[in-house]
Enzyme design. Structure first.
Site, mmCIF file in Angstrom:
data_model
loop_
_atom_site.group_PDB
_atom_site.id
_atom_site.type_symbol
_atom_site.label_atom_id
_atom_site.label_comp_id
_atom_site.label_asym_id
_atom_site.label_seq_id
_atom_site.Cartn_x
_atom_site.Cartn_y
_atom_site.Cartn_z
ATOM 1 N N THR A 85 111.372 26.534 -6.324
ATOM 2 C CA THR A 85 112.001 27.741 -6.848
ATOM 3 C C THR A 85 111.730 27.796 -8.333
ATOM 4 O OG1 THR A 85 114.163 28.657 -7.515
ATOM 5 C CG2 THR A 85 114.145 26.380 -6.822
ATOM 6 N N CYS A 198 109.162 34.576 -8.705
ATOM 7 C CA CYS A 198 110.207 34.088 -7.812
ATOM 8 C C CYS A 198 109.495 33.727 -6.530
ATOM 9 C CB CYS A 198 111.265 35.161 -7.570
ATOM 10 S SG CYS A 198 112.432 34.713 -6.269
#
Length: 239
Positions: A85, A198
């Site tokens: 992430t 992202c």
């Protein structure tokens, strides 16, 4: 050859962690042939517990949680760690400090790919934390890259698409169009590329089909893991 073991800290969200697993294994099979696949250790956390810490601004507690996970992966035999992430790279240095194996940094790897392509003014599409907290822009600047981010309304749009839709497995055509509109606007303002910053954004945007050249951080990070597993040594350590 003996492959190094890749340690993945996943679950943030599991939608993108599944993409990591597939990309890593596809890349190993492509490079090595036959039925080869990657040596992978995956610790998938409960994302809601991490989101709660993010919303509360309890980044130190989040760092302790992921550091514990990284130590567990190292103890289990991982030769490197990936935090799957972008947002949680805010605490990547704390995770690196907890282990003796390299934490392959998604920001560094994306920056290296941008530089190789001659891109110096990318638009960043990411969570509000990644776009606003400064850690991402600062690390990019250390590589000579100045990122752009959408205006406040645009940042809210991207953040909400990520958390309310993509992390929940929803891919809406209207949201994809809204993200492309942000890219169009950034191009008019001088952006020369766009970072899918992202790890879920690749679920709705194809980096090869955008108004600006796209750099998918998920794919870049996964490829870096495979390069490490197959022998690459020169990784920046988060510090």
């Amino acid at each position: 050859m003996v492959m190094r073991k890749i340690g993945l800290i996943g679950g943030m969200s599991f939608e993108s962690s599944a993409v990591y697993y597939r990309m890593v294994n596809e890349a190993v099979r492509e490079r090595m042939g036959a039925l080869h696949s990657a040596e992978v250790l995956l610790h998938s956390v409960d994302f809601q517990s991490i989101v709660d810490l993010q919303k509360a601004g309890r980044w130190d507690d989040a760092a302790k949680r992921l550091a514990d996970v990284a130590r567990g992966l190292e103890s289990a035999g991982a030769d490197c760690v990936l935090i799957c992430t972008n947002t949680m790279h805010l605490i990547a240095d704390a995770v690196q400090a907890a282990v003796d194996i390299p934490v392959i940094n998604i920001i560094d790897e994306t920056a290296l790919r941008l530089k190789a392509a001659g891109s110096r003014k990318p638009l960043l599409l990411a969570t509000r934390y990644t776009m606003e907290h400064g850690f991402y822009a600062e690390r990019m600047r250390s590589h000579g890259i100045d990122i752009m981010v959408p205006d406040a309304e645009g940042r809210s749009l991207v953040h909400n698409v990520i958390f309310d839709e993509l992390c929940a497995g929803q891919i809406l055509r209207s949201s994809r169009r809204a993200l492309v509109d942000l890219i169009d606007k950034a191009e008019a303002e001088g952006a020369d590329s766009v970072i899918l910053g992202c790890t879920e954004i690749c679920l709705t945007l194809d980096p090869r089909a955008l108004p600006l050249r796209g750099f998918d951080s998920t794919a870049i990070h996964a490829e870096a893991a495979v390069e490490f597993a197959l022998g690459r040594q020169d990784f920046c350590r988060a510090a």
